[in-house]
Design a protein around this motif. Structure first.
Motif, PDB file in Angstrom:
ATOM      1  N   ASN A  69       3.084  -7.121  -0.097  1.00  0.00           N
ATOM      2  CA  ASN A  69       1.982  -6.223  -0.463  1.00  0.00           C
ATOM      3  C   ASN A  69       0.703  -6.570   0.282  1.00  0.00           C
ATOM      4  O   ASN A  69      -0.069  -5.690   0.673  1.00  0.00           O
ATOM      5  CB  ASN A  69       1.742  -6.269  -1.975  1.00  0.00           C
ATOM      6  CG  ASN A  69       2.862  -5.631  -2.757  1.00  0.00           C
ATOM      7  OD1 ASN A  69       3.472  -4.662  -2.295  1.00  0.00           O
ATOM      8  ND2 ASN A  69       3.165  -6.166  -3.925  1.00  0.00           N
ATOM      9  N   ARG A  72       1.111  -5.318   3.788  1.00  0.00           N
ATOM     10  CA  ARG A  72       0.975  -3.862   3.792  1.00  0.00           C
ATOM     11  C   ARG A  72      -0.496  -3.457   3.739  1.00  0.00           C
ATOM     12  O   ARG A  72      -0.933  -2.538   4.437  1.00  0.00           O
ATOM     13  CB  ARG A  72       1.747  -3.285   2.597  1.00  0.00           C
ATOM     14  CG  ARG A  72       1.860  -1.769   2.609  1.00  0.00           C
ATOM     15  CD  ARG A  72       2.695  -1.273   1.434  1.00  0.00           C
ATOM     16  NE  ARG A  72       4.083  -1.714   1.542  1.00  0.00           N
ATOM     17  CZ  ARG A  72       4.676  -2.550   0.702  1.00  0.00           C
ATOM     18  NH1 ARG A  72       3.989  -3.069  -0.312  1.00  0.00           N
ATOM     19  NH2 ARG A  72       5.938  -2.886   0.872  1.00  0.00           N
ATOM     20  N   ASP A  76      -3.446  -1.625   6.959  1.00  0.00           N
ATOM     21  CA  ASP A  76      -4.354  -0.484   6.822  1.00  0.00           C
ATOM     22  C   ASP A  76      -5.802  -0.852   7.124  1.00  0.00           C
ATOM     23  O   ASP A  76      -6.694  -0.002   7.042  1.00  0.00           O
ATOM     24  CB  ASP A  76      -4.267   0.085   5.402  1.00  0.00           C
ATOM     25  CG  ASP A  76      -2.895   0.685   5.112  1.00  0.00           C
ATOM     26  OD1 ASP A  76      -2.260   1.178   6.062  1.00  0.00           O
ATOM     27  OD2 ASP A  76      -2.467   0.655   3.945  1.00  0.00           O
TER      28      ASP A  76
END
Length: 264
Positions: A69, A72, A76
């Motif tokens: 996570n 991830r 971004d």
């Protein structure tokens, strides 16, 4: 300090045990866990009662490396945010590598990615015989950049070339042969093996251990010339006239225990 991702205990001998405690995600680390570890290392380094650090983990695996996570979320973010994030991990590795007291890593199960960096930064590394290791970063399009100075120092350039680019999983015995580990034992012997090193370390001058670690950092891989020679002569002269240097020499000559050793 409110601990969420780790556990810390210090016994009466000054042995601090720092335990990674996210077994539900195989002790994968994210920015919050990294920040917590940095804070703990700072506190333990400043605590004069602490003489040894043991780094271990709860659960089946030592650490799966970076949390999915977290990765991830970083995908971004922009370059500067990723740079700031990498700086935090670099600070953790540097603080563990330069920790002023002796450090022992105990590894069970998987140690992947950045977890290998943690192992390489410890002074002594012991693994269970069923442990496995993997520099897995290139499999997902990344590189083991932040941990590379410490891992390459342990493995050497030639072996790093192989394992950085193949992302092969390798065994504890291979890790021992490569120089990442000092000892391989059965899983139920990990604590016993650590205790052997702990008992030896507690016999030694804390100030001398700190000075020895600093000496290694300052001398390793440097050309032997006037600067290096001068550094070594200054190092021995300084430690000889230091408080613990004087105590150790006096105790040795008088055939008694130095004051840093237990009377038991």
């Amino acid at each position: 300090m409110n601990l969420i991702y780790t556990e810390v205990s210090i016994d009466t001998r000054g042995v601090a045990t720092l335990t990674l405690n996210r077994p539900e995600v195989h002790n994968a680390f994210d920015d919050k866990m990294i920040a917590e570890l940095i804070g703990i290392l700072d506190n333990l380094a400043a605590d004069d009662s602490v003489r040894i650090l043991v780094l271990k983990a709860n659960g089946k695996n030592f650490s799966a490396g970076a949390d999915l996570n977290w990765m991830r979320a970083m995908a971004d973010k922009d370059y500067q945010q990723n740079l700031d994030d990498a700086d935090e991990l670099a600070e953790l590795m540097h603080k563990l590598d330069r920790f002023s007291k002796p450090s022992i890593a105990l590894v069970q199960g998987a140690a992947f990615g950045g977890a290998i960096g943690l192992v390489a930064c410890c002074d002594i590394a012991i693994a269970a015989d069923d442990a496995s290791f993997c520099l897995s970063e290139v499999k997902i399009g990344l590189v083991p950049a932040v941990i590379s100075p410490y891992v390459m120092r342990a493995l050497g350039e030639r072996q790093s070339r192989r394992y950085f680019i193949t992302a092969e999983r390798f065994s504890a015995n291979t890790a021992l042969n490569l120089g990442l580990l000092h000892q391989v034992v059965t899983k139920n012997q990990l604590d016993e093996s650590a205790e052997h090193f702990i008992q030896n370390l507690l016999l030694n001058s804390p100030a001398a251990i700190k000075a020895a670690k600093t000496l290694i950092h300052n001398i390793y891989n440097r050309k032997i010339g006037n600067n290096v020679i001068a550094h070594t002569t200054q190092a021995i002269a300084e430690i000889r006239v230091s408080e613990q240097g004087q105590e150790g020499l006096t105790a040795f000559l008088n055939k008694r225990k130095p004051n840093w050793q237990s009377e038991e």
